[in-house]
Design a protein around this motif. Structure first.
Motif, short mmCIF file in Angstrom:
data_model
loop_
_atom_site.label_atom_id
_atom_site.label_comp_id
_atom_site.label_asym_id
_atom_site.label_seq_id
_atom_site.Cartn_x
_atom_site.Cartn_y
_atom_site.Cartn_z
N MET A 74 -12.45 -10.54 -20.98
CA MET A 74 -12.32 -9.11 -21.18
C MET A 74 -11.36 -8.49 -20.16
O MET A 74 -11.37 -8.85 -18.99
CB MET A 74 -13.72 -8.52 -21.00
CG MET A 74 -13.90 -7.09 -21.37
SD MET A 74 -15.61 -6.61 -20.93
CE MET A 74 -16.41 -6.63 -22.51
N GLY A 85 -16.64 -14.54 -23.64
CA GLY A 85 -15.39 -14.13 -24.27
C GLY A 85 -14.21 -14.84 -23.65
O GLY A 85 -14.12 -14.97 -22.44
N ASP A 100 -14.00 -0.37 -29.55
CA ASP A 100 -14.19 -1.64 -28.83
C ASP A 100 -14.25 -1.44 -27.32
O ASP A 100 -14.03 -2.37 -26.56
CB ASP A 100 -13.06 -2.61 -29.17
CG ASP A 100 -13.21 -3.13 -30.58
OD1 ASP A 100 -14.17 -3.86 -30.83
OD2 ASP A 100 -12.37 -2.76 -31.43
N ARG A 128 -11.99 -6.12 -24.94
CA ARG A 128 -11.72 -7.53 -25.25
C ARG A 128 -10.27 -7.67 -25.70
O ARG A 128 -9.74 -6.81 -26.39
CB ARG A 128 -12.67 -8.00 -26.35
CG ARG A 128 -14.13 -7.88 -25.92
CD ARG A 128 -14.98 -8.95 -26.54
NE ARG A 128 -16.35 -8.79 -26.13
CZ ARG A 128 -16.89 -9.38 -25.06
NH1 ARG A 128 -16.15 -10.17 -24.30
NH2 ARG A 128 -18.16 -9.20 -24.75
N LYS A 157 -22.63 -10.83 -27.11
CA LYS A 157 -21.20 -10.57 -27.21
C LYS A 157 -20.91 -9.10 -27.52
O LYS A 157 -20.02 -8.49 -26.93
CB LYS A 157 -20.61 -11.46 -28.31
CG LYS A 157 -19.13 -11.58 -28.19
CD LYS A 157 -18.61 -12.65 -29.12
CE LYS A 157 -17.22 -12.31 -29.54
NZ LYS A 157 -16.99 -12.56 -30.95
N ASN A 193 -14.89 -16.96 -30.11
CA ASN A 193 -14.61 -15.72 -29.41
C ASN A 193 -13.77 -14.74 -30.19
O ASN A 193 -14.22 -13.67 -30.55
CB ASN A 193 -14.00 -16.02 -28.06
CG ASN A 193 -15.06 -16.54 -27.15
OD1 ASN A 193 -16.08 -15.89 -27.00
ND2 ASN A 193 -14.86 -17.72 -26.61
N GLU A 194 -12.54 -15.18 -30.47
CA GLU A 194 -11.68 -14.22 -31.14
C GLU A 194 -11.66 -14.47 -32.64
O GLU A 194 -10.99 -13.78 -33.37
CB GLU A 194 -10.28 -14.27 -30.52
CG GLU A 194 -9.44 -15.47 -30.84
CD GLU A 194 -9.96 -16.78 -30.25
OE1 GLU A 194 -10.85 -16.72 -29.39
OE2 GLU A 194 -9.49 -17.83 -30.68
N THR A 242 -17.71 -9.91 -18.83
CA THR A 242 -16.49 -10.64 -18.47
C THR A 242 -16.69 -12.15 -18.61
O THR A 242 -15.74 -12.89 -18.82
CB THR A 242 -16.06 -10.35 -17.02
OG1 THR A 242 -17.20 -10.50 -16.18
CG2 THR A 242 -15.54 -8.94 -16.90
N TYR A 270 -8.75 -9.26 -27.98
CA TYR A 270 -8.38 -9.16 -29.39
C TYR A 270 -8.60 -7.74 -29.93
O TYR A 270 -8.31 -7.48 -31.08
CB TYR A 270 -9.09 -10.20 -30.25
CG TYR A 270 -10.56 -10.33 -30.02
CD1 TYR A 270 -11.45 -9.50 -30.68
CD2 TYR A 270 -11.05 -11.29 -29.14
CE1 TYR A 270 -12.80 -9.61 -30.47
CE2 TYR A 270 -12.41 -11.39 -28.91
CZ TYR A 270 -13.28 -10.56 -29.58
OH TYR A 270 -14.62 -10.67 -29.36
#
Lengths: 369, 285, 247, 375
Positions: D246, D242, D356, D296, D229, A307-308, D239, D298
Motif C-alpha cells: 500500500m 497486499g 479506495d 493500494r 484485505k 492481491n491485484e 501495509t 492498483y
C-alpha cells in the motif's frame, strides 16, 4: 563495440553438460538478463565471464578485449553474488573499499568514493558494521556497492535480490534500473524471477539446459515465446495449455472441445489438422455466461483472490483445468456453470510434438465466406 | 523439554560419577604422590593424610637426586627442554609446509588430488617402526642422526598429515564465492590466500597446530628409536628415569607430573579448538 | 638368503602366530570396549549443560596424556608395594593380584590403560556427532509418539554411523600398532603374553638384531592395516555419500 | 454452531538469554480455532508465529497463559501426549528411513497393520505426487520432495490438530498452485483442523478460512482473508497485506469550501468532496487531524486530473504494468492491468479515488475509515 561478447562457450562438470556452445553479444551499456530455471547454467555462465570458473572451450571478449586467458582480477569486472559473499572479517567499509584498494586508490579519494556509493545505496550509516551485524537488505546493498565501487565497465549481478524480503525486492526492482543507468556499465543480471527479468532487462536471454533457448526483449519473449517451456516460465498464474486438433472447413477455422465447436478467427496454416497445444494466458480469458456463443464451456471450481487480481479455476467437460485472472474487485456473471471467451489472436499455437511455437508470420487467416 | 523419571535421573548421575572417578583418579593420585616422601607413599593402608612436600620437585629442578644410599645427577630438565624444542619446531615446520599444501588440496581439485590426500592420511596408518627402522641407517649416512633437525624431520610424519587434513577441511568450509569476490575485486591469488583464506581458516589452523603440538609432545616411539640420551624428550626420559632412580617413587611421580602438565594445561586452556580439531581431523574429509 | 624366507618361516613359527593373535585380540577388545563405553558416555553427556560441558573437558585430560606416561602412571598404581590398585584388590580379597606382571592379568592391565587413554577420543567424536545431529527429526519423533528405544535404533544410531565407523577405524588402526603402552608397561611380557607386532619387531631389531624378521613382521602388520583401512574407508565413503545424498 | 477445538488463552513466550534483555516472542496471544477450520498465522520472520506453533506442539514451554485442545489443557503435556501432528519447515525427516518409512513410522508404532498402512501411505503419496520416491532416502531427493514427504508424514496421522509450518515454501510455483487446492480439499474432506504458519500472503489467502496477522509477538488482526484485505484494522495490517505494498502518506486534515482537504507535506493537497464522508466520520477526522492515508497501488490511477508527479520507473510484467512516480510528498506506485506507455522522466497526474482510500490514525495506526465508511 560490444560490452561483452561470448562465443561458443561450453562447460562440462562430471560428464554433465552445463553450458553448451553458448554465444551472444551485449551492447555497451545494455542490461542483459540471464533467466532460466535453477540448473539451467546461469550461474556457471556468469562465473565463466568473471573468470571464477574455467570454461572448457569458447571465447570471451570484454569491451573488445579477448579475456579468455585473463585471470579474474585483471578482467575489470564487478560482481555481486547471490549469497552476498561479503568478507566476514572486514567491516562494510572495507568490503566496499576492497576493489579500490586493489587499484591502489589514493586514501582520501578511496574514502570519498566509498562514502559516495554508500550514500547512494543508503548504507552510509552502517559502514563500520561487520557483515554479521547487517540485515539482509544491508548486506545486499553492501555487496552491490562493492561491485560498483571501482566503476567497472562490466557488472555481473548474480540474483542479487534473491535473499532479501519481498518488500525490499520490490523496491530495489524499481530503483535498480536508474542506479545502473547512471553508471553506464554493461550489466549481466541473473535471476529466476520472471518479473525481475522483464522489469530489468533491455533484453532477456532464456537459458535451458545450458543452451540459450531464446534471446530478446521482454515483449518478444512474453508475446512470442519460442516454445512451450519458455511460455510456462513467464506469467503468473502459469499459461493455460489446451491440446486440440484445430481444423478448417467451409465455416472457417475451429477446434472441437467435447462436442462443442469453438470457432477461431485466426489459425496458422501449419496448424491445420495437426495436434496443437494452445497457449492461452489467464488474463486473456474473459468469464461470461455459459450460453455465450463460441465460449469454452466450463465449471467454475474455485476463486482465489490474489492481491491485484482474482484467479478463477474452472474445468472443461473434458476435465482440463483452466485458469483465468481478472483485476481484483471486478465481479463475474454466472454461478458454477460459465463460459470462457478469448481472443484467438492472442492464442499461442505450439506444435504438440516438438513443443515449438508455430510461426505466425506466414499465417493465412481463415474466415467464413 | 525432556521428561525423565526420578530413577533415570539417579542412574544417570551415578553413571557419570563412576566415569569421572575412573578417568580422573589416576591423575589425581599421581599428583598426590608427587607431593609425598617415600615413607608416606609406602604406608599401608594408603592414606590421604600427609604433610605435602615439594622436595621431589626441588630435586628434579636441582638436577640432583639424594637418596640414603648415594646421590646421583639427573638431567630430567634436559628432557623437558628437548620436548619443547622438538614439539615447537615440528609444529612450526608442519604449519609452514602444511597450510599452503592444505589450501592447494582444498581449492585446486585436480585428477587424483583426493587420492593424494588419502595417501598422506594413510601415513598416519603405516606402522611407525616400518618407517623408523630404515631411517636409522639413512640418518647416519646423511649425518643428521641424533640431531634436532633430523628428529623434527621425522616428526613431520605425525604433524604434517594432521595439519594437512584438518586445515584442508577449514579451507573447504570457506565459501568459494568469498574468494571469487576478492579476486574479481582485483586482487591476485596470493593476496586472496593471505587476506581471505588465511584469516578465515585461523581457528582451524590454531586447532590443528595445537593438536599437532600435543601429538608431537606425547610421541614416544620416534625418539626411543632415533634419539640418544641428550636429545630425548620427556616421554622417553621418564622411562629411563624410572630405571635410574630406582625406588625414588616420589620423584618419579613428580617427573610424570611435570611431563604431562604442559599438554594438560594446553588442553584445558584451549579445549574448544582442540575438540573441534579432533572431530574435524577424524570425521571430515 | 632368499628374501621370502622370513615369511615362509612364519608359517611354522608359533611365536609369529602368538604375535598375530595377541595383536588382533588386543585391537578387537580395545575398539569394542572403548566404542561401547565412549558411546555410553557420549549419550550421558549429550545435553549441553554446564556440568556436562565441564565433565567432557575434564575427560580430555587422559587423552592428552602421553600413552607412555599413562602406562608409567598405571605402573606406579599397580606396584605391589604401594600401588593403590593393588591395595584395592587386596581389600576386595585378591591377595596376590599382580596386574601387569602376571600372565593371566597382564592383558587386563594394558587394556585398562588403553581404555583410560583412548575412550575419551571415542567419546569426543561421538559426542560431536550426536550434537551435530539435527534436532528436528527428534522433535518430529516426539510429536509422532515414537518410543524412545525405537528412536535410538532406527534414527539416532543410523545417523551416528559415519561417526562410529570413523572413530572405530582410527582406534583400530592405532590399536593394532600399539607400542607405547605395552612397551612402557611390560615390554611385551610377562613371557610373550603381550608380544604385539611392533613390540616384537622392536625387540627383534634392537635386542636380537634380527633385522630381517623384524622388517618382515612390520610388512605383515602394514598389510593388515592396509586391508583394514581400505575396508573401512570404502564403507565410510559409502556412508558419507548416503549422508550427502549421492546414492 | 461449531465448537472451539483449540483455545489459545493469553499465551505469552519470553526468552531470557543470559546477560541480555529478555525477548518477548509472543505477547498475550488469544485465539479460538473452530473445529474443521484452517487458520493461518501470517507474519514476517521474527513475528512470533513459529514460537506460537512450537508452543502448541510442545517444543517450547509456555511462559504464561494456557493452551486447550478439545477442552483439555495441553500446555504442560509432553509433545507425544498432545495428539498433534506437524509438518516442519525444515522438513525434519528421519534421515535413515525411506520416504515410505518416514510416513509410516507414527502409524506403525500405533500398531496399524501393514496392508492398511501401505494403502494410506500410497494414497497420501498420490495426493502429493511423491509416489515415485517412496523408496528413496531423504538426502537423495530434492528440497521440494522432502517438503512434500514431511507434509505427507503430518497429514497421514489422525491427530486432533495439524500444524503446518511453511509447508510449501520449497515447491515450484506451478506445483504449489496445484497442491494448495488439493491439500485444502484433503483437509476439508477429512474435517481436519489445521494451523498454517506462513509468511506468504498468497498461501494464507488460498488455504485459510481465517488469517491471524502477527507482528512483534502481538496479534494484529484475526479475520477472513477478504475482510483483512478490504478492512485492515490498522496501518500494519494494511501495509503488510497486499503486494505491491500500500502507498502511505502522512497528512493533516482540514475542512474547507465543502472539501475535505488532506495536506501531504506543504505542497500537496488532496481534495475530496465533503459528501464522500459521513458527518460523524468528518468530525472524527477533523478531531484526529493527523491521519495516515493508504491507497493500494492498483487503486492509484494515472489520469488527467490529480497530483502531478514524475515517473521514475515503468515496468511491464506481461499482464500488468508497475509505474513508480515521485512527487513532492514522496513516491507512489501504481499498478495497471493494461500496458502503460508512460516513459521515465515524464510527468503524469495521479488520482487517488476516495472509494479506495484507507485512513488511519497517525498516532496509534488504528483504522478510521475504509473507502469513506467508518472502520
Amino acid at each position: 563495440m560490444n560490452g561483452l561478447a561470448i562465443e561458443g562457450l561450453s562447460k562440462t562438470f562430471k560428464d554433465q553438460i552445463v553450458l553448451d556452445e553458448v554465444s551472444f553479444d551485449v551492447d555497451k551499456g545494455e542490461t542483459l538478463v540471464l533467466f532460466g530455471p535453477s540448473g539451467a547454467g546461469k550461474t556457471v555462465l556468469l562465473r565463466c565471464i568473471a573468470g571464477a570458473v574455467d570454461q572448457d572451450s569458447g571465447t570471451i571478449w570484454i569491451d573488445g578485449h579477448n579475456v579468455t586467458a585473463t585471470p579474474p582480477e585483471a578482467r575489470g569486472v564487478g560482481m555481486a553474488f547471490q549469497n552476498f559473499a561479503l568478507f566476514p572479517h572486514m567491516n562494510a567499509f572495507e568490503n566496499i573499499a576492497s576493489p579500490l584498494r586493489a587499484r591502489k586508490s589514493e586514501p582520501t579519494k578511496l574514502e570519498e568514493s566509498v562514502r559516495a556509493i554508500a550514500r547512494l545505496l543508503k548504507i552510509d550509516h552502517v559502514l563500520a558494521h561487520a557483515p554479521r551485524e547487517l540485515s539482509n537488505g544491508q548486506k545486499q546493498r553492501t555487496a552491490l556497492a562493492r561491485a560498483l565501487a571501482a566503476e567497472p565497465g562490466l557488472l555481473l549481478l548474480d540474483d542479487p535480490l534473491r535473499n532479501v524480503d519481498a518488500k525490499l525486492r520490490f523496491e530495489m526492482r524499481l530503483e535498480l534500473p536508474r542506479l545502473l543507468a547512471g553508471r553506464e556499465a554493461t550489466v549481466i543480471y541473473v535471476t529466476q524471477d520472471y518479473k525481475e527479468a522483464m522489469a530489468l532487462g533491455n533484453r532477456i536471454a532464456v537459458l535451458e539446459e545450458g543452451r540459450i533457448a531464446q534471446i530478446g526483449t521482454a515483449e518478444d519473449i512474453y508475446l512470442s515465446p519460442s516454445n512451450i517451456a519458455i511460455a510456462k516460465l513467464f506469467g503468473d498464474p502459469v499459461i493455460n495449455l489446451l491440446d486440440v486438433v484445430p481444423d478448417c472447413d467451409e465455416r472457417g477455422a475451429f477446434f472441437d472441445l467435447s462436442d462443442q465447436r469453438i470457432a477461431l478467427d485466426f489459425l496458422p496454416e501449419k496448424a491445420v489438422g495437426v495436434p496443437c497445444t494452445l497457449g492461452i494466458r489467464p488474463e486473456d480469458f474473459t468469464i461470461t455466461k455459459a450460453d455465450v456463443p463460441n465460449a469454452l464451456p466450463v465449471n467454475i471450481e474455485a476463486e482465489t483472490p490474489l492481491n491485484e487480481k482474482t484467479v478463477t479455476l474452472a474445468v472443461t467437460p473434458l476435465g482440463q483445468e483452466l485458469l483465468a485472472s481478472r483485476p481484483a474487485g471486478t465481479a463475474i456473471h454466472g454461478q458454477d456453470s460459465a463460459g470462457y471467451v478469448f481472443n484467438s489472436r492472442k492464442i499461442l499455437f505450439f506444435d504438440s510434438k516438438s513443443g515449438l511455437r508455430m510461426d505466425n508470420s506466414h499465417s493465412n487467416e481463415k474466415r467464413s465466406e | 523439554m525432556r521428561h525423565h523419571t526420578v530413577l533415570e535421573t539417579w542412574l544417570r548421575g551415578l553413571a557419570i560419577a563412576v566415569i569421572v572417578l575412573f578417568f580422573m583418579f589416576p591423575i589425581f593420585w599421581i599428583v598426590l604422590m608427587s607431593f609425598q616422601t617415600n615413607e608416606t607413599i609406602l604406608r599401608s593402608p594408603p592414606s590421604m593424610a600427609f604433610v605435602p612436600t615439594i622436595s621431589n620437585y626441588e630435586a628434579i629442578f636441582a638436577g640432583r637426586l639424594d637418596s640414603n644410599v648415594a646421590s646421583m645427577d639427573i638431567k630430567f630438565l634436559g628432557n623437558l627442554g628437548n620436548s619443547i624444542i622438538l614439539s615447537v619446531g615440528s609444529v612450526a615446520v608442519a604449519l609452514l609446509l602444511g597450510v599452503p599444501a592444505a589450501y592447494a588440496f582444498a581449492r585446486h581439485k585436480f585428477r587424483g588430488s583426493e587420492d593424494i590426500a588419502f595417501t598422506l592420511l594413510s601415513f598416519r596408518f603405516a606402522p611407525p617402526l616400518l618407517v623408523l627402522l630404515p631411517l636409522t641407517t639413512y640418518f647416519q649416512a646423511l649425518g643428521i642422526a641424533d640431531t634436532y633437525f633430523g628428529l623434527i624431520w621425522v616428526y613431520q610424519l605425525i604433524c604434517l598429515p594432521l595439519i594437512l587434513w584438518i586445515v584442508r577441511g577449514y579451507f573447504e568450509d570457506i565459501p568459494a564465492d568469498i574468494e571469487h569476490a576478492y579476486r574479481t575485486a582485483g586482487h591476485g591469488w596470493f593476496a586472496t590466500f593471505r587476506k581471505i583464506a588465511l584469516p578465515l581458516a585461523m581457528p582451524g589452523i590454531a586447532a590443528a597446530g595445537l593438536l599437532a603440538f600435543i601429538f608431537a609432545w606425547n610421541n614416544f616411539i620416534f625418539a626411543l628409536v632415533l634419539a640418544s640420551a641428550d636429545k630425548q624428550p620427556v616421554t622417553v626420559g621418564a622411562l629411563a628415569f624410572v630405571t635410574a632412580s630406582g625406588i625414588q617413587y616420589g620423584q618419579i611421580a613428580a617427573a610424570v607430573v611435570l611431563s604431562i602438565a604442559p599438554t594438560l594445561m594446553l588442553a584445558l586452556y584451549a579445549q574448544r579448538y582442540l575438540v573441534e580439531g579432533l572431530s574435524l581431523g577424524a570425521v571430515k574429509g | 638368503m632368499n628374501w621370502g624366507e622370513n615369511y615362509v618361516n612364519f608359517l611354522s613359527d608359533p611365536d609369529f602366530w602368538n604375535t598375530l593373535q595377541v595383536s588382533l585380540v588386543y585391537a578387537g577388545l580395545t575398539v569394542v570396549l572403548e566404542l561401547l563405553l565412549g558411546l555410553g558416555m557420549a549419550l550421558l553427556l549429550v545435553r549441553r549443560t554446564r556440568l556436562n560441558n565441564f565433565i567432557s573437558v575434564m575427560l580430555l585430560m587422559p587423552l592428552m596424556t602421553a600413552p607412555a606416561l599413562a602406562a608409567l602412571m598405571f605402573k606406579l598404581m599397580t606396584n605391589p608395594n604401594f600401588g593403590i590398585l593393588s591395595y584395592f584388590m587386596q581389600v576386595l580379597g585378591f591377595e596376590n593380584f599382580r596386574w601387569g606382571s602376571d600372565p593371566s592379568t597382564a592383558l587386563l592391565t594394558v587394556l585398562m590403560v588403553d581404555i583410560w587413554v583412548y575412550t575419551p577420543f571415542m567419546m569426543i567424536l561421538l559426542l560431536a556427532g550426536l550434537r551435530s545431529l539435527p534436532t528436528q527429526p527428534f522433535e518430529a519423533a516426539a510429536l509422532d509418539g515414537v518410543p524412545r528405544w525405537q528412536q535410538f535404533w532406527r534414527i539416532t544410531l543410523p545417523m551416528l554411523m559415519p561417526y562410529v565407523l570413523t572413530a572405530s577405524l582410527f582406534r583400530l588402526l592405532d590399536s593394532i600398532q600399539q607400542f607405547d603402552i605395552i612397551y612402557a608397561l611390560t615390554q611385551g611380557g610377562p613371557g610373550d603374553t603381550l608380544m604385539v607386532f611392533q613390540v616384537e619387531a622392536y625387540l627383534n631389531f634392537f635386542q636380537s638384531t634380527n633385522i630381517g624378521r623384524s622388517t618382515a613382521l612390520l610388512i605383515i602388520l602394514w598389510a593388515i592395516t592396509f586391508v583394514l583401512s581400505n575396508l573401512f574407508i570404502k564403507n565410510w565413503l559409502r556412508l558419507r555419500e548416503r549422508a550427502r545424498g549421492e546414492i | 454452531m461449531s465448537n472451539v477445538l483449540l483455545k489459545l488463552d493469553s499465551v505469552s513466550k519470553t526468552y531470557r538469554p543470559l546477560r541480555r534483555d529478555p525477548v518477548h516472542a509472543v505477547r498475550h496471544f488469544s485465539l479460538d480455532v473452530q473445529d474443521g477450520q484452517i487458520v493461518a498465522l501470517l507474519g514476517s520472520s521474527g513475528c512470533g508465529k513459529t514460537s506460537m506453533l512450537r508452543m502448541i506442539a510442545g517444543f517450547e514451554t509456555v511462559t504464561n497463559g494456557a493452551i486447550e485442545l478439545k477442552g483439555r489443557a495441553i500446555h504442560t503435556l509432553p509433545p507425544a501426549k498432545r495428539n498433534v501432528a506437524m509438518a516442519f519447515e525444515g522438513y525434519s525427516l528421519y534421515p535413515p528411513l525411506t520416504v515410505h518409512e518416514n510416513m509410516a513410522l507414527a502409524l506403525k508404532s500405533q500398531g496399524v497393520g501393514r496392508v492398511e498402512l501401505d494403502e494410506q501411505v500410497n494414497s497420501i503419496a498420490r495426493l502429493l505426487e511423491i509416489e515415485n520416491i517412496l523408496n528413496k532416502y531423504p538426502s537423495s531427493i530434492s528440497a521440494g520432495q522432502q517438503q512434500r514427504a514431511s507434509l505427507g508424514r503430518a497429514l497421514i496421522r489422525r491427530a486432533d490438530l495439524h500444524l503446518l509450518d511453511e509447508p510449501m515454501g520449497q515447491l515450484e510455483p506451478q506445483l504449489r498452485a496445484v497442491l494448495r487446492g488439493r491439500i485444502k480439499h484433503f483437509i476439508k474432506e477429512r474435517q481436519l483442523t489445521a494451523i498454517l504458519v506462513t509468511h506468504d500472503q498468497t498461501e494464507a489467502n488460498a488455504l485459510a478460512d481465517r488469517i491471524a496477522v502477527m507482528e512483534d509477538g502481538n496479534l494484529q488482526q484475526f479475520d477472513t482473508p477478504e475482510t483483512i484485505k478490504a478492512r485492515p484494522a490498522n496501518l500494519f495490517t494494511g501495509t503488510f497485506i497486499g503486494e505491491p505494498p500500500m502507498n502511505i502518506f502522512h497528512s493533516e486534515v482540514e475542512l474547507n469550501d465543502q472539501f475535505l482537504k488532506f495536506h501531504l507535506g506543504t505542497d500537496v493537497v488532496l481534495r475530496f468532496p465533503e459528501s464522500a464522508f459521513s458527518a460523524d466520520l468528518r468530525d472524527q477526522l477533523l478531531n484526529v487531524r493527523k491521519v495516515t492515508l493508504g491507497v493500494r497501488p492498483y487503486a492509484v490511477r494515472l489520469s488527467d486530473v490529480g497530483v502531478s508527479a514524475e515517473v521514475y520507473a515503468n515496468q511491464w510484467l506481461g499482464d500488468q504494468s508497475h509505474v513508480a512516480a515521485r512527487f513532492a510528498a514522496g513516491s507512489v506506485i501504481s499498478v495497471s492491468h493494461d500496458r502503460v506507455s508512460t516513459k521515465e522522466g515524464e510527468t503524469v497526474c495521479i488520482e487517488f479515488p476516495v472509494t479506495d482510500l484507507h485512513i488511519f490514525d497517525t498516532r496509534d495506526g488504528s483504522a478510521i475509515s475504509h473507502g469513506g465508511k467508518p472502520a
